[in-house]
Design a protein around this motif. Sequence first.
Motif, mmCIF file in Angstrom:
data_model
loop_
_atom_site.group_PDB
_atom_site.id
_atom_site.type_symbol
_atom_site.label_atom_id
_atom_site.label_comp_id
_atom_site.label_asym_id
_atom_site.label_seq_id
_atom_site.Cartn_x
_atom_site.Cartn_y
_atom_site.Cartn_z
ATOM 1 N N ARG A 24 0.831 -1.207 0.000
ATOM 2 C CA ARG A 24 0.000 0.000 0.000
ATOM 3 C C ARG A 24 0.868 1.261 0.000
ATOM 4 N N GLU A 25 1.920 1.235 0.793
ATOM 5 C CA GLU A 25 2.785 2.410 0.855
ATOM 6 C C GLU A 25 3.513 2.623 -0.469
ATOM 7 N N ALA A 26 3.976 1.529 -1.067
ATOM 8 C CA ALA A 26 4.634 1.659 -2.367
ATOM 9 C C ALA A 26 3.648 2.140 -3.422
ATOM 10 N N GLY A 27 2.410 1.660 -3.370
ATOM 11 C CA GLY A 27 1.405 2.131 -4.320
ATOM 12 C C GLY A 27 1.083 3.607 -4.158
ATOM 13 N N ARG A 28 1.217 4.133 -2.937
ATOM 14 C CA ARG A 28 0.976 5.554 -2.725
ATOM 15 C C ARG A 28 2.117 6.404 -3.243
ATOM 16 N N ILE A 29 3.341 5.872 -3.148
ATOM 17 C CA ILE A 29 4.518 6.661 -3.522
ATOM 18 C C ILE A 29 4.818 6.556 -5.009
ATOM 19 N N PHE A 30 4.800 5.338 -5.549
ATOM 20 C CA PHE A 30 5.194 5.134 -6.932
ATOM 21 C C PHE A 30 4.043 5.504 -7.871
ATOM 22 N N PRO A 31 4.366 5.903 -9.109
ATOM 23 C CA PRO A 31 3.307 6.280 -10.056
ATOM 24 C C PRO A 31 2.474 5.071 -10.446
ATOM 25 N N ALA A 32 1.212 5.312 -10.696
ATOM 26 C CA ALA A 32 0.288 4.233 -11.041
ATOM 27 C C ALA A 32 0.312 3.906 -12.525
ATOM 28 N N ARG A 33 0.872 4.799 -13.358
ATOM 29 C CA ARG A 33 0.880 4.600 -14.817
ATOM 30 C C ARG A 33 2.315 4.455 -15.282
ATOM 31 N N LEU A 34 2.499 3.629 -16.293
ATOM 32 C CA LEU A 34 3.833 3.345 -16.795
ATOM 33 C C LEU A 34 4.446 4.570 -17.490
ATOM 34 N N ASP A 35 3.622 5.333 -18.188
ATOM 35 C CA ASP A 35 4.170 6.484 -18.911
ATOM 36 C C ASP A 35 4.653 7.576 -17.970
ATOM 37 N N ALA A 36 4.195 7.562 -16.712
ATOM 38 C CA ALA A 36 4.645 8.563 -15.749
ATOM 39 C C ALA A 36 5.928 8.179 -15.045
ATOM 40 N N LEU A 37 6.405 6.970 -15.309
ATOM 41 C CA LEU A 37 7.591 6.508 -14.601
ATOM 42 C C LEU A 37 8.857 7.216 -15.067
ATOM 43 N N ASP A 38 8.896 7.578 -16.337
ATOM 44 C CA ASP A 38 10.118 8.208 -16.859
ATOM 45 C C ASP A 38 10.371 9.564 -16.225
ATOM 46 N N THR A 39 9.339 10.301 -15.959
ATOM 47 C CA THR A 39 9.492 11.654 -15.384
ATOM 48 C C THR A 39 9.299 11.682 -13.875
ATOM 49 N N TRP A 40 9.090 10.506 -13.282
ATOM 50 C CA TRP A 40 8.809 10.474 -11.839
ATOM 51 C C TRP A 40 10.097 10.651 -11.045
ATOM 52 N N VAL A 41 10.008 11.429 -10.000
ATOM 53 C CA VAL A 41 11.131 11.671 -9.094
ATOM 54 C C VAL A 41 10.697 11.235 -7.699
ATOM 55 N N PRO A 42 11.490 10.390 -7.036
ATOM 56 C CA PRO A 42 11.098 9.967 -5.682
ATOM 57 C C PRO A 42 10.925 11.154 -4.763
ATOM 58 N N PRO A 43 9.967 11.070 -3.851
ATOM 59 C CA PRO A 43 9.730 12.199 -2.934
ATOM 60 C C PRO A 43 10.955 12.559 -2.113
ATOM 61 N N TRP A 44 11.743 11.534 -1.732
ATOM 62 C CA TRP A 44 12.894 11.841 -0.901
ATOM 63 C C TRP A 44 14.045 12.505 -1.685
ATOM 64 N N ARG A 45 13.904 12.574 -3.025
ATOM 65 C CA ARG A 45 14.915 13.248 -3.837
ATOM 66 C C ARG A 45 14.370 14.501 -4.519
#
Length: 992
Positions: A865-886
């Motif tokens: 559940r925690e990983a689902g809240r942090i990580f993007p739910a869509r594959l196309d958003a993964l390339d531009t996603w930046v972890p919250p801690w960074r």
Amino acid sequence: MSALHKPEGTPVPQTPDTNGTFSALKGQLQEAAAAFAGGPDALESILLGMVDDVDRAVNEPLEIFPVCHHSPASALAMARRLREKQPKVIYLELCEDMAPLLTELRNCRLPVAVQAFAGEVDGFPAEWAPLSVVAPITEASAEYQAIAYALDTPGVELVLVDRSADHVFQWDRRGDDGPPDPHPAAGDGTAPAETEAALHGEAVGVEIGDLRPRFAELEEHLLHHGKVRHWSEWWHQYVEVPLGASGSDHDTYRQVMFLIGSLFRRLAPGDAGRLRVDEDRERYMWTRIREHLRATDTDPDDCLYVCGAFHAASRVEEFGLNGADTFTISPRTGTSWQYGLIPSSHAAIEAQFGLAAGSVSIAATEWAKSLKRTRVQPYRLAGQAGTRKKAPAKAAERKQTAAPATAAADAGTGDDRLSGFLRTPPALDPLDEAELLGWSVDIVRAARRNGYLASTADAIAVFETSILLAGMRDRAKPTPYDFQDAAITCIEKDSVPGRRDIRRLVEIMMGGDRIGQVGYDSLPPLARDVYDRLAPLELTLQRRGVQRALLDMSSRPELRACSDVLWMLRRLMPQGAARPIMGERRLGERSIQESWDLALGTHQRALIELGYEGVSLEQVLEQRLRREAYAPRATTATVLAAVEEAILYLGSRRLADELGTHALKVLSTERSVDGAPEVLRRVRALLAYYRTNEPVLPAWIESFTRTGYAHYCTLLPTAFRDEEATVGQVAAMLGFLFSMESLALSLGCDRAQLELAVAQSHPDDPSKTALLWAAQVQLGTLSRAELRARCEQLLDNPLVVPSYPRYLSGFVHALEPVPGLADVVVEAVSNAFARLPDPVLLPWLPRLITTLRSGAADLAPLLIREAGRIFPARLDALDTWVPPWRAPRQPARRPATAAAPRPTPLLTAHPASCDAIADLLGCDEGWAAPEATPTPGAPLLRTHPATCAALADLLGCTDVWVEEAASAPTGTALVARHPASARALESLLAGR
């Protein structure tokens, strides 16, 4: 018989009968011993001793009837002798304390076993419990014929004279460190399946006529020269067939059985312990016989003594009516024995007594054929289930049947029939082509139904191969064993396409594995009560096999009682007796619909043995829960499990409170943390149940919380250092302390005890170190930012990188006591995947999966559940996603309106947090940027000038502002005079 018969055409020396009945036979054996051994030696003494044993048994005033266990020939001879002699008293070799049960046989379908059972022992080692003795009974057995005759014939008394079930264990324990072997005889290598043999469980078997060579070389010699594979086949070919023939009279049968028993007894190995038990049994039986004869003044001519041929050829001093009364029967122990009938089967008998698979079924078939051929009327108990109604025999048939036996009796019991039997070559039965052809057709039909590619050609091959094998084994008529070998050779070849092989199909075709059943009237009260309480299900529960029961408690409330019974049966009986398909029972939960697979008829033995423990399921379950909870090795988790089951199945608050109080005592004596995970799980469940279903918590669970809090605080530093304590067990301890903290503190516990225990913990293991850090975060002695910094330092240190996965394992287990660290754990795992080198990361992945599956299965959803809240739910958003801690800090938003309120210094310092909260609350207004930077602390100190002045005086501040505004409101001058105090107060009240 292969070892006793002379080949056809071999002359037998004749010696005149000068000294007694068997003097001629003795002369022949003396000459044979001299010829074979080259002179008088041990062989001569053995052969002549065998004849003396036969002579002694034949001339005993009390007629001895030797039998073999489950032998059709013995049963046939018994039926004949009973109709001829009509004895008034029958002494039977069977445990004397089982006599009251024999009348219940008429309510059962054979085969069944008479059982003596003791759940608790007194006088035996406690680890022997439970004790069980069984005596299986089939229709094709001499003992059943004697029992049926005695019970259904007026004026006949049946006396059991063998040792009691208590003496079975008394005698077999001599010189042993363990209980008796439940399988005393060596098997033939063809034991049936465990499920079939389990009808007798681990019971010790008692049989009439344990007639088998105890000398391995002798048995091997008989099998080799008899050209057979196992002992059951040898007995069938060389004893059953000759003695079961219509021409075998009573005297011949007795003398042959006496001779075989003496042979096996004299050639038994020198096992002093087993020999002493055998002789004590013989002394016991003859002592009981003489006691009964003296007490009843019965004429020995009206009596019949039925015993195994091995014991009939006895040489003890107590043998016979004129034997010595020197044997003292020891008293029984204080063990309380229960008695009943349990189902048996051919396969169970074969497994328990080391017989070949299918031999008892073949014996039953031979019994039916012998009755048809000889027209002997067997004895059956009136109303016996599973047997045909007995039709009265015509007078002419009775006279014709009894004629050969009467003629033999008139010839006198002193005649030597043994010499003629040994001189006569084996009778060669003519080939019954119709029977063999029927067998061949039936086995091909059965094979095709089970997936074999069998045809008419295979039937012909089986027919011809059976004749060929019989010829190679010196017999004209193929036996069922010859036919079985031929069928395996011609049909099975090298593969088994289905569930059953050809050997099993032949056994089924020859009669199959008949399984007995105990009738309702012969069941113990508990078993009858179970059937009565389950009557609303409208099922035939005594029938074997699986039946489906559907319970809809919403429309039929009366089925709730059935549901309670089924759940108790599931707890008490073996797996498969009552198996839930739909529905569950948890603390505080009850299903309104349930579906069950029931096989009570298949597990009838287990249900009957429950009846030995009590009169109701509730009583038995309560006794078992107490026994488990108060066992010497019971743990706290075991006792808490008993508490939970007392609530689930019995609904007993009294028993639950009693066991809970005992759990408190057990917890205080434990010095290890092995059961901490189970204790935590069960205490949480019980606490949740009591909070939702009871107005107040029970006193025992409050005491348990206080004691557990102090107990685990005491053990915590040691557990962190102990190498044997796993990280999961330490995490469970912390989980108990943190989850029970609020209740424990309300009950008077001190939080300083936990803080001190954590401060004293100094683990060496990386996983426990990570667990300690999580505990410090929970206690507030370590901030989350510091924890993140430590994780970064671990990844920056090349010496620590190889052990970093072990730190992560500790963080995963830390979710049990500190679930709020889920985001930190996800961050740590993500950093590990990003920065760990492949040689470190790849070997660690299986360990991570194993940890999550075995030790942290309940924690995986939290991480997901925690990983689902942090990580993007869509594959196309993964390339531009930046972890919250960074993610970099976001600049403050431009003001939406000029009148926007000013933010406080705390929100100004953390605009990203303020933006996240605004988005969460749905606020669209922007930030109001300050026009000028106010004097630090000025707004706060203007509002509270007196406080500022007092603080300045207290701190002794004398510095002043560089410039002072003349138009400042009240308090501004004070702030200007004490800038250091203003900054200190602002930092104290607003900076945090």
